[in-house]
Design a protein around this motif. Structure first.
Motif, PDB file in Angstrom:
ATOM      1  N   ILE A  52     -13.507  17.793 -18.023  1.00 30.65           N
ATOM      2  CA  ILE A  52     -13.546  16.893 -19.166  1.00 30.65           C
ATOM      3  C   ILE A  52     -14.918  16.217 -19.256  1.00 30.65           C
ATOM      4  N   THR A  53     -15.398  15.710 -18.123  1.00 33.71           N
ATOM      5  CA  THR A  53     -16.732  15.096 -18.116  1.00 33.71           C
ATOM      6  C   THR A  53     -17.782  16.097 -18.554  1.00 33.71           C
ATOM      7  N   GLY A  54     -17.664  17.334 -18.067  1.00 31.60           N
ATOM      8  CA  GLY A  54     -18.639  18.351 -18.427  1.00 31.60           C
ATOM      9  C   GLY A  54     -18.682  18.623 -19.909  1.00 31.60           C
ATOM     10  N   ALA A  55     -17.507  18.649 -20.555  1.00 30.49           N
ATOM     11  CA  ALA A  55     -17.472  18.891 -21.997  1.00 30.49           C
ATOM     12  C   ALA A  55     -18.173  17.783 -22.763  1.00 30.49           C
ATOM     13  N   LEU A  56     -18.110  16.570 -22.247  1.00 27.67           N
ATOM     14  CA  LEU A  56     -18.754  15.445 -22.917  1.00 27.67           C
ATOM     15  C   LEU A  56     -20.252  15.405 -22.633  1.00 27.67           C
ATOM     16  N   VAL A  57     -20.635  15.777 -21.427  1.00 29.77           N
ATOM     17  CA  VAL A  57     -22.031  15.637 -21.008  1.00 29.77           C
ATOM     18  C   VAL A  57     -22.902  16.761 -21.542  1.00 29.77           C
TER      19      VAL A  57
ATOM     20  N   LEU B  91     -12.978   8.937  -9.669  1.00 27.75           N
ATOM     21  CA  LEU B  91     -14.291   8.434 -10.089  1.00 27.75           C
ATOM     22  C   LEU B  91     -15.394   9.378  -9.636  1.00 27.75           C
ATOM     23  N   GLY B  92     -15.299   9.828  -8.395  1.00 31.52           N
ATOM     24  CA  GLY B  92     -16.301  10.768  -7.905  1.00 31.52           C
ATOM     25  C   GLY B  92     -16.333  12.056  -8.696  1.00 31.52           C
ATOM     26  N   GLN B  93     -15.154  12.576  -9.054  1.00 27.98           N
ATOM     27  CA  GLN B  93     -15.093  13.808  -9.831  1.00 27.98           C
ATOM     28  C   GLN B  93     -15.634  13.619 -11.243  1.00 27.98           C
ATOM     29  N   ILE B  94     -15.398  12.434 -11.822  1.00 30.57           N
ATOM     30  CA  ILE B  94     -15.954  12.146 -13.147  1.00 30.57           C
ATOM     31  C   ILE B  94     -17.475  12.205 -13.105  1.00 30.57           C
ATOM     32  N   LEU B  95     -18.075  11.606 -12.075  1.00 34.34           N
ATOM     33  CA  LEU B  95     -19.536  11.630 -11.942  1.00 34.34           C
ATOM     34  C   LEU B  95     -20.035  13.048 -11.661  1.00 34.34           C
ATOM     35  N   GLN B  96     -19.301  13.789 -10.827  1.00 31.96           N
ATOM     36  CA  GLN B  96     -19.708  15.160 -10.533  1.00 31.96           C
ATOM     37  C   GLN B  96     -19.699  16.043 -11.774  1.00 31.96           C
ATOM     38  N   GLY B  97     -18.861  15.708 -12.750  1.00 36.12           N
ATOM     39  CA  GLY B  97     -18.763  16.532 -13.950  1.00 36.12           C
ATOM     40  C   GLY B  97     -20.064  16.677 -14.704  1.00 36.12           C
ATOM     41  N   ALA B  98     -21.018  15.785 -14.429  1.00 36.64           N
ATOM     42  CA  ALA B  98     -22.324  15.908 -15.077  1.00 36.64           C
ATOM     43  C   ALA B  98     -23.021  17.211 -14.722  1.00 36.64           C
ATOM     44  N   MET B  99     -22.585  17.878 -13.626  1.00 39.29           N
ATOM     45  CA  MET B  99     -23.242  19.117 -13.198  1.00 39.29           C
ATOM     46  C   MET B  99     -23.107  20.220 -14.234  1.00 39.29           C
TER      47      MET B  99
ATOM     48  N   VAL C  87     -26.903  11.680 -10.727  1.00 42.99           N
ATOM     49  CA  VAL C  87     -25.522  11.258 -11.014  1.00 42.99           C
ATOM     50  C   VAL C  87     -24.536  12.163 -10.272  1.00 42.99           C
ATOM     51  N   VAL C  88     -24.783  13.475 -10.286  1.00 48.25           N
ATOM     52  CA  VAL C  88     -23.903  14.420  -9.597  1.00 48.25           C
ATOM     53  C   VAL C  88     -23.874  14.126  -8.094  1.00 48.25           C
ATOM     54  N   SER C  89     -25.026  13.877  -7.509  1.00 45.54           N
ATOM     55  CA  SER C  89     -25.098  13.588  -6.075  1.00 45.54           C
ATOM     56  C   SER C  89     -24.337  12.313  -5.737  1.00 45.54           C
ATOM     57  N   ALA C  90     -24.484  11.296  -6.596  1.00 43.62           N
ATOM     58  CA  ALA C  90     -23.722  10.061  -6.384  1.00 43.62           C
ATOM     59  C   ALA C  90     -22.223  10.343  -6.451  1.00 43.62           C
ATOM     60  N   GLY C  91     -21.810  11.184  -7.407  1.00 47.58           N
ATOM     61  CA  GLY C  91     -20.399  11.536  -7.513  1.00 47.58           C
ATOM     62  C   GLY C  91     -19.899  12.284  -6.295  1.00 47.58           C
ATOM     63  N   GLY C  92     -20.715  13.192  -5.766  1.00 44.13           N
ATOM     64  CA  GLY C  92     -20.318  13.919  -4.568  1.00 44.13           C
ATOM     65  C   GLY C  92     -20.140  13.009  -3.363  1.00 44.13           C
ATOM     66  N   LEU C  93     -21.030  12.037  -3.231  1.00 45.77           N
ATOM     67  CA  LEU C  93     -20.912  11.087  -2.113  1.00 45.77           C
ATOM     68  C   LEU C  93     -19.694  10.189  -2.285  1.00 45.77           C
ATOM     69  N   VAL C  94     -19.417   9.763  -3.522  1.00 47.51           N
ATOM     70  CA  VAL C  94     -18.212   8.967  -3.773  1.00 47.51           C
ATOM     71  C   VAL C  94     -16.963   9.781  -3.423  1.00 47.51           C
TER      72      VAL C  94
END
Length: 465
Positions: free
Chosen positions: A60-65, A107-115, A88-95
């Motif tokens: 979902i995040t990927g479709a938006l980004v 939350l971490g997966q939402i940030l990772q979706g930027a990839m 942003v992706v790296s921050a999501g992976g660490l979260v």
């Protein structure tokens, strides 16, 4: 006096390899949840519906980004946007790696979706810094490495999660992403900004579409508990209707809409979007249900497979998905897109109905999942090719964004329906869904997919050259 901007710097093999390494690492990070979802559900005490939500929130995040990243890359330069996106992706992976519970992991997966936006940015960089002939080869290599990274992640996630912990399953590929991003930042020269289209980013449309997708997922996740909390579910349905109404109104009036809804009036677009949604819905239900069935205890009707074994069982499906693109391209060129889509749908319907009837051996599920992955790749590639050759060149980006959003909606709705069916199928006093819940899921997916065949018959033949 007008000055001509300097041509972009031609990059060497080291910079292209750095982009390829980034594709491998992001592909690996994207794929770790699917084979380990049963393990995550046990450790974080998730219901099947919550597990389904976790499996699709990244998409979902990927479709938006992705459409936003493309616009920003054209405006400010691919490298500049790429580095910030991967931060942003790296921050999501660490979260995700440090997450103690489901909300933090989400939350971490939402940030990772930027990839998901990184791949088109890689194509921008390759086309900017390489001659036309070499850029085509490099784009193919980067795309192939992303798929290869996904296969590596599918295989490695289970052993890492079982031998170390679920935390390392996210941490190791994230550290690799950070290293690859540093290499890209060092080796890839900055590309000059392109011309802006003057429309800016459709922020209201982006926010309303985000609200629509998130609310839709919550409605599907809470649907099995409608008897316990009908007011909450009713309020979410009203909120969903408000988001959809507001988004449609905004997109129709926006100067530079995120998704141009006027294109849906074209038969080739709405038919392709309907087919994409239905095909991805059927695929997503199988992608969610098959690993769950592998993980059900062998004392009942399942196989008691751990995360490592599930990764190996899913590998043939990943290989089939990788091969489907080239096979579909050849088929479209020789037979036309309508023929390829029809063949893919028939193959998927047959595999889904077969799984509903026969799933007592591991090889039944392995073969069925591989056939569904092959069918999905055949159909989606043929539909995208047909759209690309049926609209004006200047409309290609708009048409692609429509298909992207439709594809993600299909995957999201399918996974959530599968999760809702398993949650509703858990008998009182048990934590294992009844076998009938899986059978119902495969039957529904097959029946819904079959309903798209009349639409295919009215689809133009598409490319046949």
């Amino acid at each position: 006096m007008t000055t001509t901007p300097a041509p972009p710097t031609r990059v060497g093999k080291a910079a292209v390899r750095a982009l390829g390494l980034l594709a491998v690492t992001t592909g690996a990070l994207e794929s770790v949840v699917t084979p380990t979802l049963p393990l995550l559900q046990r450790e974080l005490d998730m219901t099947p519906a919550e597990g389904a939500l976790l499996s699709i929130v990244l998409l979902i995040t990927g479709a938006l980004v992705t459409p936003v990243a493309g616009k920003l890359g054209d405006r400010y330069g691919g490298k500049r946007v790429m580095v910030r996106l991967m931060t942003v992706v790296s921050a999501g992976g660490l979260v995700s790696a440090l997450a103690p519970n489901l909300p933090v992991l989400l939350l971490g997966q939402i940030l990772q979706g930027a990839m998901v936006g990184a791949l088109p940015l890689s194509f921008i960089l390759v086309r900017t810094h390489l001659p036309a002939g070499e850029s085509k080869v490099a784009i193919g290599v980067v795309s192939g490495l992303f798929v290869g990274g996904g296969m590596a992640g599918t295989l490695a996630a289970g052993p890492v999660a079982e031998q170390l912990s679920r935390h390392w399953m996210f941490a190791l590929p994230t550290l690799a992403v950070i290293g690859a991003t540093l290499l890209v930042n060092r080796l890839m020269p900055r590309d000059p900004p392109g011309r802006s289209d003057g429309g800016g980013i459709d922020r209201p449309g982006l926010l309303l579409l985000s609200g629509t997708l998130i609310t839709l997922m919550l409605v599907l996740a809470l649907a099995p508990d409608i008897a316990a909390q009908p007011l909450v579910l009713g309020a979410l349905v009203v909120l969903l209707a408000a988001f959809v109404t507001g988004w449609v109104a905004v997109e129709r009036r926006a100067a530079s809409p995120m998704v141009d809804l006027r294109m849906l009036a074209r038969p080739v677009m709405w038919k392709s979007c309907v087919l994409t949604f239905v095909i991805c819905l059927g695929t997503s239900m199988a992608v969610y249900l098959v690993p769950q069935l592998f993980a059900v205890s062998g004392d009942t009707y399942g196989f008691g497979a751990g995360a490592t074994a599930i990764g190996f069982f899913l590998l043939p499906g990943a290989v089939a998905a990788a091969l489907a693109g080239p096979v579909s391209g050849i088929g479209v060129r020789r037979l036309g897109s309508r023929t390829v889509v029809t063949a893919g749908i028939l193959l998927m319907v047959g595999a889904l109905l077969a799984l509903s009837a026969v799933h007592t051996q591991i090889w039944h599920l392995v073969v069925g999942k591989a056939l569904i992955a092959l069918a999905n790749g055949l159909c989606v590639t043929a539909l995208v090719t047909g759209i690309a050759t049926s609209v004006d060149r200047r409309d290609t980006g708009i048409a692609t964004s429509l298909v992207l959003v439709t594809r993600v909606l299909g995957y999201a709705v399918g996974a959530q329906i599968g999760g809702a069916l398993l949650t509703a199928g858990i008998p009182a006093g048990s934590d294992v869904p009844a076998e009938s819940a899986f059978i119902t899921g495969f039957l529904i997916a097959g029946a819904v997919t079959a309903l798209s065949l009349p639409v295919v018959r009215t689809l133009g033949k598409g490319v046949k050259e």
